[in-house]
Design a protein around this motif. Structure first.
Motif, mmCIF file in Angstrom:
data_model
loop_
_atom_site.group_PDB
_atom_site.id
_atom_site.type_symbol
_atom_site.label_atom_id
_atom_site.label_comp_id
_atom_site.label_asym_id
_atom_site.label_seq_id
_atom_site.Cartn_x
_atom_site.Cartn_y
_atom_site.Cartn_z
ATOM 1 N N ASN A 281 8.415 5.491 -2.748
ATOM 2 C CA ASN A 281 9.469 4.720 -2.072
ATOM 3 C C ASN A 281 9.382 4.817 -0.558
ATOM 4 N N LEU A 282 10.133 3.914 0.072
ATOM 5 C CA LEU A 282 10.322 3.976 1.522
ATOM 6 C C LEU A 282 11.802 4.171 1.766
ATOM 7 N N SER A 283 12.153 5.166 2.575
ATOM 8 C CA SER A 283 13.561 5.322 2.909
ATOM 9 C C SER A 283 13.826 4.505 4.166
ATOM 10 N N GLY A 284 15.039 4.031 4.294
ATOM 11 C CA GLY A 284 15.333 3.246 5.493
ATOM 12 C C GLY A 284 16.623 2.471 5.345
ATOM 13 N N SER A 285 16.817 1.539 6.282
ATOM 14 C CA SER A 285 18.074 0.799 6.331
ATOM 15 C C SER A 285 18.094 -0.312 5.296
ATOM 16 N N PHE B 243 0.829 -1.206 0.000
ATOM 17 C CA PHE B 243 0.000 0.000 0.000
ATOM 18 C C PHE B 243 0.866 1.260 0.000
ATOM 19 N N CYS B 244 2.034 1.172 0.663
ATOM 20 C CA CYS B 244 2.927 2.331 0.651
ATOM 21 C C CYS B 244 3.477 2.582 -0.754
ATOM 22 N N GLY B 245 3.473 1.561 -1.588
ATOM 23 C CA GLY B 245 4.069 1.673 -2.920
ATOM 24 C C GLY B 245 3.292 2.539 -3.881
ATOM 25 N N HIS B 246 1.966 2.603 -3.708
ATOM 26 C CA HIS B 246 1.185 3.320 -4.720
ATOM 27 C C HIS B 246 0.086 4.212 -4.148
ATOM 28 N N PHE B 247 -0.151 4.184 -2.835
ATOM 29 C CA PHE B 247 -1.307 4.906 -2.299
ATOM 30 C C PHE B 247 -0.940 5.989 -1.295
ATOM 31 N N THR B 248 0.278 6.542 -1.422
ATOM 32 C CA THR B 248 0.642 7.659 -0.555
ATOM 33 C C THR B 248 -0.016 8.924 -1.101
ATOM 34 N N ALA B 249 0.119 10.010 -0.339
ATOM 35 C CA ALA B 249 -0.608 11.241 -0.674
ATOM 36 C C ALA B 249 -0.329 11.716 -2.100
ATOM 37 N N ASP B 250 0.945 11.673 -2.518
ATOM 38 C CA ASP B 250 1.279 12.261 -3.808
ATOM 39 C C ASP B 250 1.272 11.263 -4.964
ATOM 40 N N ALA B 251 0.966 10.010 -4.659
ATOM 41 C CA ALA B 251 0.900 9.031 -5.754
ATOM 42 C C ALA B 251 -0.326 9.346 -6.601
ATOM 43 N N GLU B 252 -0.167 9.252 -7.914
ATOM 44 C CA GLU B 252 -1.266 9.635 -8.803
ATOM 45 C C GLU B 252 -1.890 8.427 -9.474
ATOM 46 N N THR B 253 -3.166 8.562 -9.826
ATOM 47 C CA THR B 253 -3.783 7.567 -10.708
ATOM 48 C C THR B 253 -4.084 8.258 -12.027
ATOM 49 N N PHE B 254 -4.388 7.459 -13.026
ATOM 50 C CA PHE B 254 -4.525 8.018 -14.364
ATOM 51 C C PHE B 254 -5.783 7.483 -15.044
ATOM 52 N N GLY C 269 9.893 8.588 1.551
ATOM 53 C CA GLY C 269 9.759 8.983 2.952
ATOM 54 C C GLY C 269 9.870 7.754 3.825
ATOM 55 N N SER C 270 9.891 8.002 5.121
ATOM 56 C CA SER C 270 9.990 6.873 6.046
ATOM 57 C C SER C 270 8.711 6.038 5.966
ATOM 58 N N MET C 271 8.785 4.810 6.441
ATOM 59 C CA MET C 271 7.629 3.941 6.420
ATOM 60 C C MET C 271 6.492 4.547 7.241
ATOM 61 N N LEU C 272 6.855 5.168 8.342
ATOM 62 C CA LEU C 272 5.840 5.758 9.212
ATOM 63 C C LEU C 272 5.092 6.863 8.464
ATOM 64 N N LYS C 273 5.858 7.727 7.816
ATOM 65 C CA LYS C 273 5.254 8.845 7.092
ATOM 66 C C LYS C 273 4.388 8.317 5.932
ATOM 67 N N GLY D 234 1.350 6.466 7.136
ATOM 68 C CA GLY D 234 0.407 7.429 7.705
ATOM 69 C C GLY D 234 -0.459 8.025 6.594
ATOM 70 N N GLN D 235 0.181 8.338 5.463
ATOM 71 C CA GLN D 235 -0.560 8.907 4.335
ATOM 72 C C GLN D 235 -1.558 7.894 3.770
ATOM 73 N N VAL D 236 -1.144 6.606 3.748
ATOM 74 C CA VAL D 236 -2.038 5.559 3.254
ATOM 75 C C VAL D 236 -3.273 5.473 4.160
ATOM 76 N N VAL D 237 -3.016 5.485 5.470
ATOM 77 C CA VAL D 237 -4.128 5.377 6.418
ATOM 78 C C VAL D 237 -5.071 6.569 6.238
ATOM 79 N N TRP D 238 -4.491 7.726 6.042
ATOM 80 C CA TRP D 238 -5.313 8.921 5.812
ATOM 81 C C TRP D 238 -6.189 8.739 4.558
ATOM 82 N N ARG D 239 -5.608 8.220 3.502
ATOM 83 C CA ARG D 239 -6.384 7.969 2.277
ATOM 84 C C ARG D 239 -7.551 7.017 2.559
ATOM 85 N N ILE D 240 -7.253 5.952 3.318
ATOM 86 C CA ILE D 240 -8.303 4.968 3.620
ATOM 87 C C ILE D 240 -9.447 5.639 4.377
#
Lengths: 371, 355
Positions: free
Chosen positions: A283-287, A249-260, A335-339, A342-348
């Motif tokens: 993307n997710l930034s991290g270790s 879900f983080c891969g395509h449903f964050t705030a700035d991800a677009e659909t067409f 962004g981080s996984m948390l960020k 969080g955006q995905v949850v907001w979309r939901i």
């Protein structure tokens, strides 16, 4: 989603071509390096999956002892995550076909999950990767169950979405498994019962196999500890479902991800296709550990640009992709996984309620308009 | 699987081929679910540039006949490479196999195989080839050039079990140091008067007793086999050598059987090539150099396909033999077992796909 308008600038046809060529060149340069090192890596992943699974299952046999149960369950879940993400998903994209190893072949690999490899190759490799985030063509947008974008038509059903999304996350492997069946078509009468039964047959076999393995054979092998082992397997599968759901879900449903809209597919050039992949992914930034545990889908952008490149190379190409994006005025969504989650949850939550699409920047600059 | 009791069947549900094979190898075994693995148990330098490997195959090995070959696969730099090699001994009581590998200059697999040490594991396919020695009376003329000796070596050794057969083996090499099995053959000929042996060295300044130095021609054939019409001729070696043998012997000898290694001839773009689809049992002519998917569809076939731009891997299928080309980057694909995405690949020679 008005913020999208400020992040990206539309590209002229010439810029679009140049953008595509730069990404093609980066691909060629990287693929030329692929070889023994990548082979060694994927073999190590296979070994890690097998050893961690064996350790997890062995510990679960002592599952009457709570710490052994907890550790065993976690290890089994970890092994399943690695198998699905860094091994199965990537192998099924054909990323390791060049090794010519029949057990790492993209067309025949069968993963440790209830969804069949064949169904996944269709819904994911073909439909999702060809029609990424195109409404009506990419069924991964909400999986026919959730409303994540204002462009999706609202129905009262979506008011229950926050609860449905949680149930869906817990049962995610089952959701993915039935995706290809397109049950919506059956319920709306566009698919006969016989057709559905036919399509279900291979899936039923796979489901039975997975159930027998995790919920019958291994618990039986534990003899008197049948129940702790059964429970451990159930929980490990749920852990895996929750993790993959989060990553995907983080891969395509964050705030700035677009659909067409489907119209983008008309006469789409190579550069245009790349641009759509970029704008639809995040993307997710991290270790390094995060990258491995997500099967490098933390580099969702790079994965969508180069789905058949060995995933361990994404970290290497990412800085260059980002630099190209900057030069062409495109947002590199990370962004981080948390960020991101969080955006995905907001979309939901937000799109459970009626919502209206904002103005979206077109991918292509209209003819005659200066940048 | 029907004969298995239900607990065994339940276990079968928990173990898949890759899992079984992985743990088998981890415990040092070469048993595999459905593949024939073989362990190198001995290695012998056979000539200046050839090595014989003695292999112990696992239970999946299906057996062979003298004169047959097998596809041998090993990993080189992380990539599996497959070449065909002949068995150079008849089947043995201990089940071991001997293959002889000539090191080809720049040859990826042959170089790696010649460096293998006992303990290494390779994979074998199924034995194939029709150049065999039927039981019963028969008179044979074996013509071997260079590495063409390998199948004829196992046939010569097979004479021991075939008392009514007799043969003349003529073996060409450029120099003496390149001769394989020279001593083994001499001993065999000494033991077995039914085998007459001739070494021919074409680039050796000094000849020893019994060695010849002449290329294959009508005169030599007349000397070695005056009764050609009573002989079955088996020739093995480079294409030119086998063609020459065929020219001289076919129609005159009782039977002629030639085997030559043939690299596929590249068809020019726009020419026509024959594409054989193994799984569907079809064979058709398509233009060379155009995407295979489109070419097959133009002939009414509907191979599985997806994105049609080389990214989703739906149309990938295994190359059995021949040369294909990736039209996206121009790279040619000729290694058997490679995956070819037919939406973005063209045929560059006659080829066989597992489709």
């Amino acid at each position: 989603m008005t913020q999208a308008t400020t992040l990206n600038r539309p590209l002229s046809a010439a810029e679009m071509d140049a953008f595509g060529q730069e990404l093609d060149a980066l691909r060629s340069r990287t693929m030329a390096q692929v070889g023994a090192e990548d082979a060694r890596y994927i073999r190590r992943v296979v070994a890690a999956v097998r050893y961690i699974e064996a350790a997890g299952r062995a510990l679960l046999f002592f599952g009457a002892f709570p710490p052994a149960w907890v550790l065993g369950t976690l290890l089994l879940g970890l092994s399943k995550i690695l198998e699905n993400m860094e091994l199965g998903h990537n192998v099924m994209h054909g990323q390791y076909d060049w090794m010519r190893d029949p057990q790492l072949n993209g067309k025949t690999y069968e993963w440790d999950i209830v969804a069949t490899g064949d169904n996944w190759r269709h819904t994911h490799n073909y439909k999702h990767h060809t029609y990424t985030n195109v409404r009506g063509a990419d069924d991964d947008i909400g999986y026919g169950l959730l409303r994540l974008f204002p462009e999706q038509r609202w129905r009262p059903f979506f008011l229950f979405q926050p609860i449905i999304a949680v149930i869906f996350a817990l049962l995610f492997e089952w959701g993915v498994a039935i995706q290809r069946l397109e049950l919506g078509k059956y319920f709306s009468g566009r698919k006969t019962k016989a057709q559905l039964a036919e399509e279900f047959r291979p899936l039923g076999r796979k489901m039975r196999r997975q159930i027998v393995k995790d919920y019958v054979v291994f618990p039986l092998l534990a003899g008197p500890f049948f129940l702790p082992v059964l429970l451990g397997n159930v929980v490990a599968n749920i852990i895996r479902s929750l993790w993959t759901y989060t990553v995907i879900f983080c891969g395509h449903f964050t705030a700035d991800a677009e659909t067409f809209p489907k119209s983008v597919l008309l006469n789409e050039t190579r550069g245009h296709w790349y641009l759509r992949q970029l704008r639809g992914s995040s993307n997710l930034s991290g270790s390094k550990l995060l990258h491995i545990l997500t099967g490098n889908l933390s580099h969702q952008i790079e994965h969508h640009l180069y789905p058949d490149m060995p995933a361990r190379r994404y970290a290497q190409v990412a800085p260059e992709v980002r630099e190209i994006c900057t030069r062409y005025g495109q947002n590199y969504n990370t962004g981080s996984m948390l960020k991101q989650f969080g955006q995905v949850v907001w979309r939901i939550l937000r799109h459970a309620l009626p919502s209206r699409p904002g103005v979206v920047t077109p991918l292509v600059q209209p003819v005659g308009e200066a940048a | 699987m029907n004969s298995l009791s239900s607990p065994a069947r339940l276990l079968g549900a928990a173990v898949s081929a890759p899992v079984f094979d992985f743990w088998s190898r981890q415990f040092g075994s070469i048993q595999a679910w459905d593949r024939c693995l073989a362990r190198v148990v001995a290695r012998q330098q056979e000539s200046a540039n050839a090595v014989s490997l003695t292999l112990q195959p696992n239970r999946r090995f299906g057996g062979f006949e003298p004169g047959q070959h097998v596809n041998l696969t090993a990993e080189v730099e992380g990539v599996r490479v497959t070449r065909s090699y002949s068995f150079t001994q008849p089947p043995r009581a201990d089940g071991l196999l001997r293959l002889t590998i000539k090191q080809v200059e720049g040859g990826k697999l042959s170089t790696a195989l010649c460096a293998l040490r006992p303990g290494a594991v390779v994979e074998l396919g199924e034995a194939y080839g029709e150049m065999n020695l039927p039981q019963g009376p028969g008179r044979y003329l074996f013509l071997a050039a260079g590495s063409g000796i390998t199948p004829l070596m196992s046939l010569s050794l097979a004479l021991e079990q075939n008392p009514q057969a007799e043969a003349t083996l003529v073996y060409w090499a450029q120099q003496r140091a390149e001769l394989c099995y020279a001593e083994e053959l001499r001993q065999l000929a000494a033991r077995l008067p039914r085998l007459r042996l001739h070494f021919v060295l074409t680039r050796e300044p000094l000849r020893l007793a019994g060695e010849l130095a002449r290329r294959l021609d009508a005169g030599l054939l007349e000397t070695l086999a005056p009764d050609l019409d009573a002989l079955q001729v088996y020739a093995c070696g480079p294409r030119g050598f086998v063609d020459q043998a065929r020219l001289l012997a076919q129609g005159r000898a009782l039977r002629f059987h030639g085997e030559a290694f043939t690299p596929p001839a590249l068809a020019p773009g726009g020419g026509s090539v024959r594409v054989t689809l193994r799984a569907s049992g079809r064979s058709l002519d398509v233009p060379s150099g155009v995407p295979l998917l489109a070419a097959l569809e133009a002939q009414g076939l509907r191979p599985e396909s997806g994105c049609r731009m080389g990214l989703c891997n739906t149309c990938a299928c295994r190359l059995v033999e021949g040369v294909g080309q990736n039209l996206n980057n121009g790279e040619t694909i000729s290694e058997p077992g490679s995956e070819l995405r037919i939406c973005t690949s063209a045929a560059r020679s006659d080829l066989t796909l597992d489709l």
